[in-house]
Design a protein around this motif. Structure first.
Motif, PDB file in Angstrom:
ATOM      1  N   GLY A 150      -8.799   3.593  -4.168  1.00 53.91           N
ATOM      2  CA  GLY A 150      -9.275   2.256  -4.509  1.00 53.91           C
ATOM      3  C   GLY A 150      -8.712   1.785  -5.829  1.00 53.91           C
ATOM      4  N   ASP A 151      -8.652   2.694  -6.797  1.00 54.90           N
ATOM      5  CA  ASP A 151      -8.064   2.360  -8.103  1.00 54.90           C
ATOM      6  C   ASP A 151      -6.598   1.963  -7.951  1.00 54.90           C
ATOM      7  OD1 ASP A 151     -10.461   2.947  -9.320  1.00 54.90           O
ATOM      8  OD2 ASP A 151      -9.837   4.919 -10.047  1.00 54.90           O
ATOM      9  N   PHE A 152      -5.877   2.698  -7.102  1.00 58.08           N
ATOM     10  CA  PHE A 152      -4.467   2.373  -6.896  1.00 58.08           C
ATOM     11  C   PHE A 152      -4.313   0.968  -6.323  1.00 58.08           C
ATOM     12  CE2 PHE A 152      -0.760   1.910  -4.247  1.00 58.08           C
ATOM     13  CZ  PHE A 152       0.267   2.328  -5.081  1.00 58.08           C
ATOM     14  N   LEU A 153      -5.150   0.607  -5.356  1.00 59.65           N
ATOM     15  CA  LEU A 153      -5.063  -0.719  -4.744  1.00 59.65           C
ATOM     16  C   LEU A 153      -5.329  -1.818  -5.770  1.00 59.65           C
ATOM     17  CD1 LEU A 153      -6.865   0.050  -1.366  1.00 59.65           C
ATOM     18  CD2 LEU A 153      -4.419  -0.363  -1.707  1.00 59.65           C
ATOM     19  N   LEU A 154      -6.289  -1.595  -6.660  1.00 57.89           N
ATOM     20  CA  LEU A 154      -6.559  -2.569  -7.717  1.00 57.89           C
ATOM     21  C   LEU A 154      -5.373  -2.672  -8.677  1.00 57.89           C
ATOM     22  CD1 LEU A 154     -10.289  -1.732  -8.564  1.00 57.89           C
ATOM     23  CD2 LEU A 154      -9.433  -3.638  -7.191  1.00 57.89           C
ATOM     24  N   ALA A 155      -4.761  -1.539  -8.998  1.00 59.78           N
ATOM     25  CA  ALA A 155      -3.603  -1.548  -9.882  1.00 59.78           C
ATOM     26  C   ALA A 155      -2.435  -2.279  -9.239  1.00 59.78           C
ATOM     27  CB  ALA A 155      -3.202  -0.116 -10.241  1.00 59.78           C
ATOM     28  N   ARG A 156      -2.210  -2.056  -7.957  1.00 61.18           N
ATOM     29  CA  ARG A 156      -1.113  -2.732  -7.271  1.00 61.18           C
ATOM     30  C   ARG A 156      -1.389  -4.250  -7.200  1.00 61.18           C
ATOM     31  NH1 ARG A 156       2.971  -0.817  -4.113  1.00 61.18           N
ATOM     32  NH2 ARG A 156       3.038   0.705  -5.814  1.00 61.18           N
ATOM     33  N   ALA A 161       0.816  -1.223   0.000  1.00 56.95           N
ATOM     34  CA  ALA A 161       0.000   0.000   0.000  1.00 56.95           C
ATOM     35  C   ALA A 161       0.844   1.266   0.000  1.00 56.95           C
ATOM     36  CB  ALA A 161      -0.937   0.005   1.200  1.00 56.95           C
ATOM     37  N   ILE A 162       2.152   1.119   0.078  1.00 55.63           N
ATOM     38  CA  ILE A 162       3.029   2.284   0.075  1.00 55.63           C
ATOM     39  C   ILE A 162       3.172   2.816  -1.351  1.00 55.63           C
ATOM     40  CG2 ILE A 162       5.387   3.092   0.476  1.00 55.63           C
ATOM     41  CD1 ILE A 162       5.565   1.075   2.762  1.00 55.63           C
ATOM     42  N   THR A 163       3.033   4.100  -1.510  1.00 57.23           N
ATOM     43  CA  THR A 163       3.130   4.753  -2.818  1.00 57.23           C
ATOM     44  C   THR A 163       4.278   5.760  -2.805  1.00 57.23           C
ATOM     45  OG1 THR A 163       1.785   6.736  -2.472  1.00 57.23           O
ATOM     46  CG2 THR A 163       0.600   4.657  -2.786  1.00 57.23           C
ATOM     47  N   ILE A 185       2.335 -15.937  -0.382  1.00 50.58           N
ATOM     48  CA  ILE A 185       2.093 -14.649   0.276  1.00 50.58           C
ATOM     49  C   ILE A 185       1.748 -13.585  -0.759  1.00 50.58           C
ATOM     50  CG2 ILE A 185       3.138 -12.810   1.647  1.00 50.58           C
ATOM     51  CD1 ILE A 185       2.547 -15.303   3.275  1.00 50.58           C
ATOM     52  N   CYS A 186       2.478 -13.563  -1.862  1.00 52.93           N
ATOM     53  CA  CYS A 186       2.230 -12.578  -2.916  1.00 52.93           C
ATOM     54  C   CYS A 186       0.824 -12.741  -3.487  1.00 52.93           C
ATOM     55  CB  CYS A 186       3.283 -12.739  -4.006  1.00 52.93           C
ATOM     56  SG  CYS A 186       3.153 -11.535  -5.344  1.00 52.93           S
ATOM     57  N   GLY A 187       0.420 -13.971  -3.758  1.00 51.22           N
ATOM     58  CA  GLY A 187      -0.930 -14.216  -4.269  1.00 51.22           C
ATOM     59  C   GLY A 187      -1.987 -13.804  -3.271  1.00 51.22           C
ATOM     60  N   GLY A 188      -1.728 -14.077  -1.995  1.00 52.29           N
ATOM     61  CA  GLY A 188      -2.685 -13.690  -0.959  1.00 52.29           C
ATOM     62  C   GLY A 188      -2.840 -12.187  -0.846  1.00 52.29           C
ATOM     63  N   VAL A 189      -1.730 -11.463  -0.931  1.00 47.63           N
ATOM     64  CA  VAL A 189      -1.798 -10.005  -0.860  1.00 47.63           C
ATOM     65  C   VAL A 189      -2.530  -9.443  -2.070  1.00 47.63           C
ATOM     66  CG1 VAL A 189      -0.407  -7.891  -0.893  1.00 47.63           C
ATOM     67  CG2 VAL A 189       0.236  -9.786   0.596  1.00 47.63           C
ATOM     68  N   ALA A 190      -2.315 -10.039  -3.238  1.00 46.63           N
ATOM     69  CA  ALA A 190      -2.987  -9.553  -4.453  1.00 46.63           C
ATOM     70  C   ALA A 190      -4.501  -9.619  -4.311  1.00 46.63           C
ATOM     71  CB  ALA A 190      -2.524 -10.360  -5.668  1.00 46.63           C
ATOM     72  N   ALA A 205      -7.306 -10.229 -13.402  1.00 42.65           N
ATOM     73  CA  ALA A 205      -7.922  -9.160 -14.197  1.00 42.65           C
ATOM     74  C   ALA A 205      -9.364  -9.506 -14.547  1.00 42.65           C
ATOM     75  CB  ALA A 205      -7.110  -8.923 -15.469  1.00 42.65           C
ATOM     76  N   ALA A 206      -9.585 -10.751 -14.954  1.00 43.84           N
ATOM     77  CA  ALA A 206     -10.947 -11.179 -15.274  1.00 43.84           C
ATOM     78  C   ALA A 206     -11.837 -11.146 -14.045  1.00 43.84           C
ATOM     79  CB  ALA A 206     -10.922 -12.590 -15.863  1.00 43.84           C
ATOM     80  N   THR A 207     -11.275 -11.472 -12.898  1.00 44.42           N
ATOM     81  CA  THR A 207     -12.053 -11.456 -11.653  1.00 44.42           C
ATOM     82  C   THR A 207     -12.467 -10.039 -11.287  1.00 44.42           C
ATOM     83  OG1 THR A 207     -10.860 -13.417 -10.883  1.00 44.42           O
ATOM     84  CG2 THR A 207     -12.035 -12.119  -9.225  1.00 44.42           C
ATOM     85  N   ILE A 208     -11.556  -9.078 -11.451  1.00 41.14           N
ATOM     86  CA  ILE A 208     -11.908  -7.678 -11.191  1.00 41.14           C
ATOM     87  C   ILE A 208     -13.052  -7.253 -12.106  1.00 41.14           C
ATOM     88  CG2 ILE A 208     -11.076  -5.303 -11.311  1.00 41.14           C
ATOM     89  CD1 ILE A 208      -8.301  -6.382 -10.482  1.00 41.14           C
ATOM     90  N   GLY A 209     -13.001  -7.694 -13.357  1.00 44.56           N
ATOM     91  CA  GLY A 209     -14.099  -7.400 -14.280  1.00 44.56           C
ATOM     92  C   GLY A 209     -15.413  -7.993 -13.822  1.00 44.56           C
TER      93      GLY A 209
END
Length: 346
Positions: free
Chosen positions: A122-128, A28-30, A77-82, A145-149
């Protein structure tokens, strides 16, 4: 360990989730101090972190040594954070649409900083989330990406029927599949993918996650009607106020019972606190709460059936227990009415 966590059979589950928490804060750090403050706002407020836990448990589902402290890899861990970032981003957007005042017991992002900043955060979190998924390979990136859609499609399906007293059960189920169940399905599938599971295992894990997600959302919608503000961490009955008519409400409106007519007279427009409480009391006093719980039980049974052929590894035990314990989150009165209804029907 919470009874809903699929990691409950892992002795080091707290350490696993601490790794998730640390990686989530880092994600979440930008490059901008203010944006970091906004994107990080909800993380310290907690949350069950169920979706990352399902990634890890699904990844370890076929591992007989899945209880070992070092079984959880960095990719898990990476998949879980995504997937958790997708969930967080969707909460930011949901709160804007609902004009929410609180979330997880603290001030909602939109209330503190305004709708525009909440949407962009919220957009930033989805992009990250997409960035992290891409680091795990093209298949996982495409899946997320398909799931977000599909999440957006589910939310739009719901928004199209705000304050619509003619909303059908099928329309409701289609909306919650997109906005909630698909992300649970994807969490389980990502876990299988990072573990290199075969296609049959992937499909079964995905089916489990989808059915679990359907049950989870129905239970969550029932809780909005029967739980207290303190239990929810947000105002109870908010769905009624905002014109989101969930399964018990839809069924009562479609019934021939006089209570359905009384409810219909109240709904169809925004409600003040008094009318919301009256509408909520009508639904809670009717049989539709028990019927909705029975429908959730049906999806739990589907979820468990998806895993029936797997060996009882530590992670698999946790996945099954998470589904079996889901209905235990309901207040005793609601669960008891459902059991009584089931007994009388049999």
């Amino acid at each position: 360990m919470a009874p809903l966590s699929p990691l409950q059979a892992r002795p080091t589950a707290h350490e696993d989730l601490a790794r998730i928490e640390s990686a989530l804060r880092a994600a979440a750090i930008t490059g901008d101090e203010f944006l970091t403050e906004v994107t990080s706002h909800l993380i310290p407020a907690g949350g069950k972190r169920l979706r990352p836990a399902f990634v890890i448990a699904s990844a370890l589902a076929g591992d007989s040594d899945g209880a070992a402290p070092d079984a959880v890899t960095d990719d898990m861990i990476c998949g879980g954070v995504a997937v958790e970032l997708v969930h967080l981003g969707s909460l930011y957007h949901d709160d804007v649409m609902d004009d929410a005042q609180t979330r997880r017991g603290i001030e909602a992002v939109n209330l503190r900083w305004g709708n525009l900043k909440a949407i962009l955060a919220g957009d930033f979190l989805l992009a990250r989330a997409s960035e992290l998924a891409a680091s795990l390979g093209t298949e996982i990136a495409a899946l997320l990406a398909a799931t977000i859609g599909r999440l957006c499609e589910g939310q739009v399906r719901e928004l199209q029927l705000i304050y619509d007293k003619s909303r059908t059960e099928d329309q409701y189920l289609l909306a919650i599949r997109g906005k909630t169940a698909e992300l649970y399905a994807t969490s389980c599938r990502i876990g299988g993918l990072v573990a290199g599971a075969d296609s049959e295992t992937l499909d079964r894990l995905t089916s489990f996650g989808l059915a679990y997600g359907m049950a989870f959302q129905i239970v969550d919608d029932v809780l909005d009607l029967v739980a207290s503000d303190e239990e929810l961490g947000k105002p109870a009955g908010n769905d009624l106020r905002e014109g989101v008519y969930t399964l018990p409400v839809i069924r009562m409106l479609a019934s021939a019972h006089p209570a359905g007519e009384d409810l219909a007279e109240l709904l169809g427009e925004p409600l003040d606190d008094c009318r919301r409480d009256r509408a909520r009391a009508i639904v809670v006093d009717g049989p539709e709460i028990a019927g909705a719980v029975e429908t959730a039980q049906h999806y739990v049974a589907q979820a468990l059936d998806s895993l029936a052929s797997f060996d009882a590894t530590p992670a698999m035990v946790g996945l099954r227990a998470a589904a079996s314990n889901l209905l235990g989150t309901l207040p005793a009165a609601a669960a008891g009415r459902a059991e009584a209804a089931g007994a009388s029907a049999s």
